[in-house]
Design an enzyme around this catalytic site. Structure first.
Site, PDB file in Angstrom:
ATOM      1  N   ASN A 108      28.456  55.240   3.313  1.00  0.00           N
ATOM      2  CA  ASN A 108      27.903  56.057   2.247  1.00  0.00           C
ATOM      3  C   ASN A 108      26.756  56.862   2.834  1.00  0.00           C
ATOM      4  OD1 ASN A 108      27.395  56.574  -0.787  1.00  0.00           O
ATOM      5  ND2 ASN A 108      25.413  55.828  -0.074  1.00  0.00           N
TER       6      ASN A 108
ATOM      7  N   GLU B 158      27.350  50.939  -0.830  1.00  0.00           N
ATOM      8  CA  GLU B 158      27.003  52.033  -1.737  1.00  0.00           C
ATOM      9  C   GLU B 158      25.494  52.068  -1.907  1.00  0.00           C
ATOM     10  OE1 GLU B 158      27.254  55.020  -3.010  1.00  0.00           O
ATOM     11  OE2 GLU B 158      29.278  54.533  -3.703  1.00  0.00           O
ATOM     12  N   SER B 159      24.978  53.220  -2.301  1.00  0.00           N
ATOM     13  CA  SER B 159      23.556  53.354  -2.605  1.00  0.00           C
ATOM     14  C   SER B 159      23.380  53.685  -4.080  1.00  0.00           C
ATOM     15  CB  SER B 159      22.923  54.459  -1.757  1.00  0.00           C
ATOM     16  OG  SER B 159      23.494  55.722  -2.070  1.00  0.00           O
ATOM     17  N   HIS B 160      22.270  53.232  -4.642  1.00  0.00           N
ATOM     18  CA  HIS B 160      21.891  53.608  -5.998  1.00  0.00           C
ATOM     19  C   HIS B 160      20.382  53.837  -6.007  1.00  0.00           C
ATOM     20  CE1 HIS B 160      24.047  53.329 -10.096  1.00  0.00           C
ATOM     21  NE2 HIS B 160      24.712  54.116  -9.293  1.00  0.00           N
TER      22      HIS B 160
ATOM     23  N   GLU C  86      29.349  58.801 -16.600  1.00  0.00           N
ATOM     24  CA  GLU C  86      29.540  57.734 -15.619  1.00  0.00           C
ATOM     25  C   GLU C  86      29.375  56.363 -16.265  1.00  0.00           C
ATOM     26  OE1 GLU C  86      27.188  58.518 -12.135  1.00  0.00           O
ATOM     27  OE2 GLU C  86      28.031  60.523 -11.881  1.00  0.00           O
ATOM     28  N   SER C  87      29.878  56.239 -17.496  1.00  0.00           N
ATOM     29  CA  SER C  87      29.897  54.944 -18.169  1.00  0.00           C
ATOM     30  C   SER C  87      30.558  53.918 -17.251  1.00  0.00           C
ATOM     31  CB  SER C  87      30.668  55.043 -19.488  1.00  0.00           C
ATOM     32  OG  SER C  87      30.117  56.043 -20.315  1.00  0.00           O
TER      33      SER C  87
ATOM     34  N   HIS D 203      18.220  56.915  -6.429  1.00  0.00           N
ATOM     35  CA  HIS D 203      17.528  57.629  -7.499  1.00  0.00           C
ATOM     36  C   HIS D 203      17.579  56.866  -8.824  1.00  0.00           C
ATOM     37  CE1 HIS D 203      16.965  60.690  -4.660  1.00  0.00           C
ATOM     38  NE2 HIS D 203      17.215  61.765  -5.394  1.00  0.00           N
TER      39      HIS D 203
ATOM     40  N   SER E  96      23.316  59.037   1.573  1.00  0.00           N
ATOM     41  CA  SER E  96      22.398  59.361   0.480  1.00  0.00           C
ATOM     42  C   SER E  96      21.278  60.229   1.041  1.00  0.00           C
ATOM     43  CB  SER E  96      21.820  58.091  -0.144  1.00  0.00           C
ATOM     44  OG  SER E  96      20.867  58.409  -1.143  1.00  0.00           O
TER      45      SER E  96
ATOM     46  N   HIS F 273      26.101  64.323  -2.844  1.00  0.00           N
ATOM     47  CA  HIS F 273      26.425  62.925  -3.087  1.00  0.00           C
ATOM     48  C   HIS F 273      27.923  62.662  -2.945  1.00  0.00           C
ATOM     49  CE1 HIS F 273      25.763  58.922  -4.748  1.00  0.00           C
ATOM     50  NE2 HIS F 273      26.760  59.113  -5.574  1.00  0.00           N
TER      51      HIS F 273
END
Length: 742
Positions: A548, A95-97, A315-316, A99, A550, A34
């Protein structure tokens, strides 16, 4: 957490000792797929990323592009020179999110928005537009609908709360996403030469200041979690790796960031995203060739008794790391307090190693560049996919039309985008639901990046500014059939979306999504989409300025289709554009044309996905740059009344989407292939001067499709078979998402 044995040996050799537990965790996350792109970086050199408009290309939190002057905005990039660009900049990132959005659809998608917005802020830019490209399993499955509802709610909640409009994107459905949906989010920001900052540390002795929310234990190990296949129990076991967002804190952070930029207090900045504080701070100093001395005890914390590893890797959300001159630290604290944000001076930039202390002991002492850039690349085997044979179904025209027009991938996405505030900021000139969004960058307001210009400057679209045209998405059916040609088609399709509104491409960012690269067939497909996207963007003269990757998007259901999401930004002079809706009032004096060469195959089409069968992928335009430039000129012509690109579902769906209650069409096509094949690089054009369009088209084929009517009815003849349907009937067919989800 544990390092692979080969990585552990490299780290021991570099440190000449065993790494500490905190160091092991840092290396595992920063050397993960990642963060380090270990399987994809060897392929990414295929992309061309330079051009006169490119101020900052790949490698920073977001790319930075100089806008052309209004006078040059209509000209293709190849016809401009450096003098055609000013000092007004836009930032562009994606960006990817993926999962996280499977495990927790709402928070996973919401924090994806928050992260890409902070990437924009870290370049000294104010976020002005979002685009989301979403991919789910078969819509008929209850779990796919659950994921879709949660993801859309998360994106709309976060974007609406922070006041950044979501102006475009795409939604696709394919069985390959059953166990692993994709959430790809792009953001555009506005800045100028004076406000621009980067994520590269500037000088030893400067302070490192953490501003934003307190650090908790949420999102621990998120980078490593994103670098492995989803397990069957991921929805419960991996939930702690998903961050929880607070959009109201993000909004305050956006405004605080603007205040810091106004007073020139930021030397460099980095968003705390993947790998948390450890990732952001080590990458910041490594990029500048420095080290750091960090006191983890100084970090403001939300939870008691946090250990060094948790503080480093949590990763707050809603946190930024700033490099600040020592004399400016007190003022940064004052501004953070004004916006009710936490602020910690956590250390300083040094000329030595990256060193972290906790509870009086050194817990990390490594070379920053080795940590941030030292991951070895993978050398993986790849096999190429085979070409399918022709096996075409023969449904009736009525059955084929209904199946294709009502397919969830081609159906109306109103249910999605009407949940987004796409007009906040008063810059949205072309709203979602058309081929491309248009965001107005007015000359009078170009220096008012935060939207605080006078009402006269912001309320009207009649200034002589630059219209930013935006398109984003991919077609998994195309890339499943042929990864290379399908990815080329994705690039041409997005460029055609811009051209349909009269804009020409400026630059692109990509989000390259694939399955487990250790499987040769999966890596072969991934390699194909990289090469296809790179070759097409080169042919379009579009620099790919960031992106990005992924990977490991595998689950018990199998790997996802190779998915090359492309977000493309273009420019045009002014903000007006022909709509993707027929004008019934001009029915008597207008003609309906198809401009662009039709294809010879149905591979990857919605027609085959819905009706069965197989075919090779169609041939693509030989000169895509010339095709796109020509289509843009036609869209800008004074005789053009309406334009719509031909893509998912072919000409039949394009006609259905052009219908209004007061405007219809009578069209004749030779066969099912002509009605439903999906070759990109074509426009349906309503014009009052077909001869002028033919002259502008030049070598591009131009066909007369038929006539426009004022009764809202589509009368379609295909090879002797005919159907008649009204705009209301088509809307009912196309509203499948709303019908099932409301």
């Amino acid at each position: 957490m544990s390092l692979p044995e080969t990585d552990h040996e490299l780290v021991v050799a570099e440190l000449d000792r065993e790494p500490t537990p905190a160091e092991v965790a840092l290396f595992e996350n920063l050397w993960s797929e990642h963060c380090a792109y270990r399987s994809s970086r060897p392929l990414l050199s295929a992309f061309e990323s330079e051009g006169d408009a490119v101020v900052i290309g790949p490698g920073d939190d977001a790319a930075v592009l100089a806008l052309p002057t209004p006078e040059a905005a209509d000209r293709p990039a190849a016809d401009r020179d450096a003098d055609d660009y000013g000092d007004v900049y836009v930032t562009f990132g994606i960006e990817s999110h993926n999962h996280p959005s499977y495990v927790d659809p709402f928070d996973g998608a919401a924090t994806g928005v928050g992260g890409i917005v902070r990437d924009t802020m870290s370049m000294g830019a104010y976020p002005i537009a979002l685009l989301d490209s979403l991919y789910f399993g078969s819509f008929e499955r209850e779990h796919s609908q659950y994921l879709l509802e949660g993801v859309v709610e998360g994106i709309s909640h976060y974007g609406n709360c922070i006041g950044v409009p979501t102006v475009g994107g795409s939604v696709s459905f394919h069985p390959g996403y059953e166990g692993n949906p994709l959430v790809n989010v792009a953001c555009v920001g506005l800045t100028d030469a004076e406000r621009l900052v980067t994520a590269e540390a500037q000088a030893a002795g400067n302070a490192l200041v953490l501003v934003g929310n307190a650090t908790g234990r949420d999102g621990l190990g998120g980078a490593s979690f994103a670098s492995e296949d989803l397990a069957e129990d991921a929805e419960t076991e991996d939930r702690p790796a998903v961050q929880v967002g607070d959009p109201y804190a993000e909004k305050r952070l956006i405004e605080c960031n603007e205040a810091l930029l106004d007073e020139d207090l930021v030397r460099s900045a980095r968003d705390l995203g993947a790998a948390g504080l450890g990732g952001a701070s080590s990458e910041l100093v490594a990029k500048g060739g420095f080290g750091a001395a960090i006191d983890l005890d100084a970090v403001h914390q939300r939870e008691p008794n946090m250990n060094a590893l948790e503080i480093l890797l949590a990763e707050s959300q809603e946190r930024m790391c700033y490099e600040v001159a020592p004399d400016d630290v007190d003022r940064v604290r004052e501004l953070a307090e004004r916006f009710d944000l936490g602020c910690s001076v956590i250390g300083e930039v040094t000329t030595g190693n990256y060193v972290c202390t906790f509870d009086g002991e050194i817990v990390v002492d490594v070379d920053a560049d080795f940590l941030a850039e030292g991951a070895p690349m993978n050398d993986l085997d790849a096999t190429e996919p085979s070409t399918p044979e022709r096996d075409l179904p023969e449904p009736s025209l009525a059955d084929a039309f209904e199946a294709v027009v009502s397919s969830p991938s081609t159906a109306s996405k109103r249910w999605v985008y009407r949940q987004y505030d796409h007009e906040v900021g008063t810059r949205t000139a072309m709203k979602p639901g058309d081929d491309a969004a248009i965001v107005a960058i007015r000359e009078a307001a170009m220096t008012a990046m935060n939207g605080e210009a006078g009402a006269d400057e912001l309320d009207a679209f009649d200034g002589d500014g630059v219209g930013l045209a935006l398109s984003a998405g991919a077609n998994p059916h195309w890339t499943s059939v042929d990864p290379y040609e399908g990815a080329r088609a994705v690039a041409i399709e997005n460029a055609t979306n811009l051209a349909a509104k009269g804009a020409v491409p400026l630059a692109a960012v990509d989000c390259l999504n694939g399955g487990n690269p250790e499987k040769p067939d999966v890596y072969g497909g991934f390699s194909g989409i990289v090469d296809g996207l790179a070759d097409a963007c080169s042919a379009l003269s579009v620099p790919v300025v960031g992106g990005n990757v992924s990977l490991y998007n595998d689950s018990v259901a199998g790997p996802i289709p190779p998915t090359p999401t492309l977000a493309l930004i273009g420019t045009k002079r002014g903000y007006d554009a022909p709509p993707a809706a027929l004008d019934g009032d001009r029915a008597d004096d207008s003609t309906l044309l198809l401009v662009g060469g039709s294809g010879d195959a149905l591979g990857g089409s919605t027609y085959l996905a819905e009706c069965g069968g197989s075919d090779a992928f169609p041939a693509l335009p030989a000169d895509p740059a010339a095709t796109v430039a020509t289509l843009a000129r036609i869209a800008r012509h004074e005789a053009t009344l309406a334009t719509h690109d031909v893509s998912d579902g072919g000409v039949a769906v394009a006609l259905a989407e052009l219908l209004t209650p007061t405007a219809g069409a009578t069209v004749s096509l030779p066969d099912h292939l002509a009605a439903f094949e999906e070759t990109p690089g074509r426009l349906v054009v309503q014009t009052t001067d077909p001869e002028a369009v033919a002259d502008l088209a030049g070598d591009l084929p131009t066909f007369e499709l038929g006539s426009v009517t004022d009764d809202g009815t589509l009368r379609l003849d295909v090879g002797g078979a005919s159907l008649s349907t009204t705009a209301d009937e088509v809307r009912t067919l196309r509203d499948v998402l709303a019908r099932e989800l409301e």
